[in-house]
Design an enzyme around this catalytic site. Structure first.
Site, short mmCIF file in Angstrom:
data_model
loop_
_atom_site.label_atom_id
_atom_site.label_comp_id
_atom_site.label_asym_id
_atom_site.label_seq_id
_atom_site.Cartn_x
_atom_site.Cartn_y
_atom_site.Cartn_z
N TYR A 69 0.86 -1.18 0.00
CA TYR A 69 0.00 0.00 0.00
C TYR A 69 0.90 1.24 0.00
O TYR A 69 1.15 1.85 1.04
CB TYR A 69 -0.89 0.03 1.24
N PHE A 218 -14.15 -4.59 0.12
CA PHE A 218 -15.07 -4.07 -0.90
C PHE A 218 -16.52 -4.13 -0.43
O PHE A 218 -17.45 -4.16 -1.24
CB PHE A 218 -14.93 -4.82 -2.23
N GLY A 222 -18.21 -2.44 -3.38
CA GLY A 222 -18.96 -3.35 -4.23
C GLY A 222 -18.24 -3.63 -5.53
O GLY A 222 -17.03 -3.88 -5.55
#
Length: 302
Positions: A69, A218, A222
């Site tokens: 990240y 998510f 989504g």
């Protein structure tokens, strides 16, 4: 479900091995910019540090991160270290290995022998002498293959004291079985949210039966995945949000947490207002009718 700290329908905590955490944590992927990795606009460093400190003030006691990240200007692990070290005793930090990125941002996948280097990189960046939870993040190309050799390498690092607990990410039910035959698994991190297919729901239920935490990613985004929530939320989700006077993201998180007391949430954001909203999602009580409606939605309706 013996690992549960509280198995009530509205339980606030769950156990990751011998570590008790609140069910709403924080995902660090969006600390580095408005988009993950090198996408979007870089975040202001001081603002990200302040956000992390505010998250802990609001009750976050587990953070999901990864050495990969990072953007050209920011590293999530470095920000966590700068904001929170020396770390609160009850703060659990989980990370992921197997994927990696070189200094230019190019992706690579570790061999079992290279996992130690990835673990040690997380230790160095976070300033820790051990990692609370390390998830083996399975690449899309291995979704039907064996993960035993890689997971076995992590089990050896756990035995050596570098890792406290192990988890798996982006796995099938068969891969979870394979991993559990090698070493204890305290959590499964898989994509999951409103509109999830039946096989994903079955894995969530199986984790509950095993007493293993299910940590969906998510849940808010989504189908938008790393890019964030899709531009148009389904009308049913928006209607429930309007009825409660809350955001669509809060509805999605509340529905996710409602799937079982073993389900945790790791919503990520760089916005203090969104952080505060996410932290209150666990208190949102959907009616049976609302929950059933959201559960019935197909992916294209969610």
């Amino acid at each position: 479900m013996s690992p549960a700290a509280d198995t009530g329908a509205n339980a606030d905590t769950w156990r990751l091995g011998d570590l008790t955490v609140r069910r709403v944590g924080f995902g660090a992927m969006r600390l580095t910019g408005t988009g993950p990795f090198d996408r979007g606009v870089p975040r202001d460093r001081d603002r990200s540090i302040a956000l992390l400190r505010r998250a802990v003030e609001l009750g976050v006691d587990h953070i999901d991160t990864a050495a990969y990240y990072f953007s050209s200007t920011r590293s999530a692990n470095e920000l966590i270290n700068r904001a929170l070290a020396p770390y609160p005793e009850d703060l659990v930090i989980g990370t992921k290995v197997w994927p990696g990125r070189d200094p230019s941002g190019g992706w690579w996948w570790a061999t079992p022998e290279q996992l130690r280097g990835q673990v040690e990189e997380n230790l160095r960046q976070l300033g820790r002498d051990h990692l609370d939870v390390v998830n083996l993040r399975v690449p899309p190309s291995r979704r039907t293959g064996s993960i035993g050799e890689h997971f076995g390498a992590l089990a050896e690092l756990r035995d050596a004291g570098l890792i406290r607990h192990l988890g798996v990410s982006n796995v099938t039910s068969e891969q979870l079985t394979e991993a559990r035959a090698v070493a204890p698994v305290v959590c499964v991190q898989n994509p999951y949210g409103i509109g999830a297919p039946s096989e994903d729901r079955a894995l969530l239920r199986r984790c509950g039966e095993l007493g293993v935490a299910f940590v969906p990613f998510f849940a808010i985004a989504g189908s938008g995945r790393e890019a964030g929530p899709a531009a148009d939320d389904g009308e049913a989700v928006r209607a429930v949000a309007r009825a409660h006077g809350v955001s669509v993201a809060q509805v999605r998180l509340a529905w996710t947490l409602r799937q079982g007391p073993h389900v945790l949430a790791i919503p990520g954001t760089g916005d203090p207002d969104h952080l505060a909203q996410n932290m209150t999602a666990g208190a949102l009580r959907l009616s049976e009718e609302e929950a059933a409606l959201l559960t019935s939605l197909r992916p294209d309706e969610a």
